[in-house]
Design a protein around this motif. Structure first.
Motif, PDB file in Angstrom:
ATOM      1  N   ARG A  90     -52.031  11.461 -21.137  1.00  0.00           N
ATOM      2  CA  ARG A  90     -51.361  11.679 -19.853  1.00  0.00           C
ATOM      3  C   ARG A  90     -51.244  13.181 -19.622  1.00  0.00           C
ATOM      4  O   ARG A  90     -50.705  13.900 -20.470  1.00  0.00           O
ATOM      5  N   PRO A  91     -51.719  13.659 -18.481  1.00  0.00           N
ATOM      6  CA  PRO A  91     -51.607  15.090 -18.191  1.00  0.00           C
ATOM      7  C   PRO A  91     -50.148  15.512 -18.031  1.00  0.00           C
ATOM      8  O   PRO A  91     -49.347  14.771 -17.451  1.00  0.00           O
ATOM      9  N   ARG A  92     -49.814  16.684 -18.558  1.00  0.00           N
ATOM     10  CA  ARG A  92     -48.450  17.207 -18.451  1.00  0.00           C
ATOM     11  C   ARG A  92     -48.489  18.602 -17.838  1.00  0.00           C
ATOM     12  O   ARG A  92     -49.558  19.108 -17.494  1.00  0.00           O
ATOM     13  N   ALA A  93     -47.327  19.206 -17.775  1.00  0.00           N
ATOM     14  CA  ALA A  93     -47.216  20.525 -17.151  1.00  0.00           C
ATOM     15  C   ALA A  93     -47.994  21.601 -17.909  1.00  0.00           C
ATOM     16  O   ALA A  93     -48.188  21.503 -19.121  1.00  0.00           O
ATOM     17  N   LYS A  94     -48.424  22.619 -17.192  1.00  0.00           N
ATOM     18  CA  LYS A  94     -49.097  23.793 -17.744  1.00  0.00           C
ATOM     19  C   LYS A  94     -50.389  23.447 -18.476  1.00  0.00           C
ATOM     20  O   LYS A  94     -50.721  24.042 -19.504  1.00  0.00           O
ATOM     21  N   SER A  96     -51.170  21.020 -20.350  1.00  0.00           N
ATOM     22  CA  SER A  96     -51.110  20.334 -21.649  1.00  0.00           C
ATOM     23  C   SER A  96     -51.258  18.832 -21.429  1.00  0.00           C
ATOM     24  O   SER A  96     -51.353  18.365 -20.299  1.00  0.00           O
ATOM     25  N   ALA A  97     -51.278  18.078 -22.501  1.00  0.00           N
ATOM     26  CA  ALA A  97     -51.414  16.631 -22.405  1.00  0.00           C
ATOM     27  C   ALA A  97     -50.547  15.980 -23.470  1.00  0.00           C
ATOM     28  O   ALA A  97     -50.258  16.591 -24.500  1.00  0.00           O
ATOM     29  N   SER A  98     -50.094  14.772 -23.201  1.00  0.00           N
ATOM     30  CA  SER A  98     -49.350  14.028 -24.223  1.00  0.00           C
ATOM     31  C   SER A  98     -50.023  12.683 -24.430  1.00  0.00           C
ATOM     32  O   SER A  98     -50.693  12.164 -23.536  1.00  0.00           O
ATOM     33  N   ARG A  99     -49.839  12.170 -25.607  1.00  0.00           N
ATOM     34  CA  ARG A  99     -50.506  10.926 -25.985  1.00  0.00           C
ATOM     35  C   ARG A  99     -49.697   9.722 -25.551  1.00  0.00           C
ATOM     36  O   ARG A  99     -48.480   9.688 -25.668  1.00  0.00           O
TER      37      ARG A  99
END
Length: 117
Positions: A90-94, A96-99
């Motif tokens: 899942r795309p996150r801020a700045k 980055s990405a989280s699983r």
């Protein structure tokens, strides 16, 4: 399976988290088949549907393969094992990405004839 009267059914790769399915399976363990199906029918949890399907499959296996009567069966064992986890991102801020872990379950139900004491 030590006893030859025990009959088993398994559903593999069910797209539900094992922890959530275990909550449903814990409610039907050691109950008669009629009681268990009733509990599952009125359960509000989504996992009740695949668990009921596996239970009906185990009863059908007992009737067709072992010539057992369905009104005399009890759930001897019911357990949920963890299947392979689908890993998504899942795309996150700045930038980055989280699983995101999409978990799967293997549901097993063992039925056996009731012991007449």
């Amino acid at each position: 399976m030590a006893n030859n009267n025990e009959v088993k059914a398994t559903a593999k790769y069910v797209r539900m988290a094992p922890r959530k399915v275990r909550m449903v399976v814990d409610q039907i363990r050691n109950k008669s088949v009629e009681q268990a199906l009733e509990v599952l029918q009125f359960s509000t949890r989504a996992a009740a549907e695949p668990v009921a399907k596996v239970l009906r499959s185990a009863v059908a296996n007992a009737e067709n393969n072992n010539n057992l009567r369905s009104d005399n069966l009890v759930i001897k064992a019911a357990y949920v094992d963890e299947g392979p986890t689908l890993k998504r991102i899942r795309p996150r801020a700045k930038g980055s990405a989280s699983r995101i872990n999409k978990r799967t379950s293997h549901i097993t139900v063992v039925v056996a004839p009731r012991k007449e004491a």
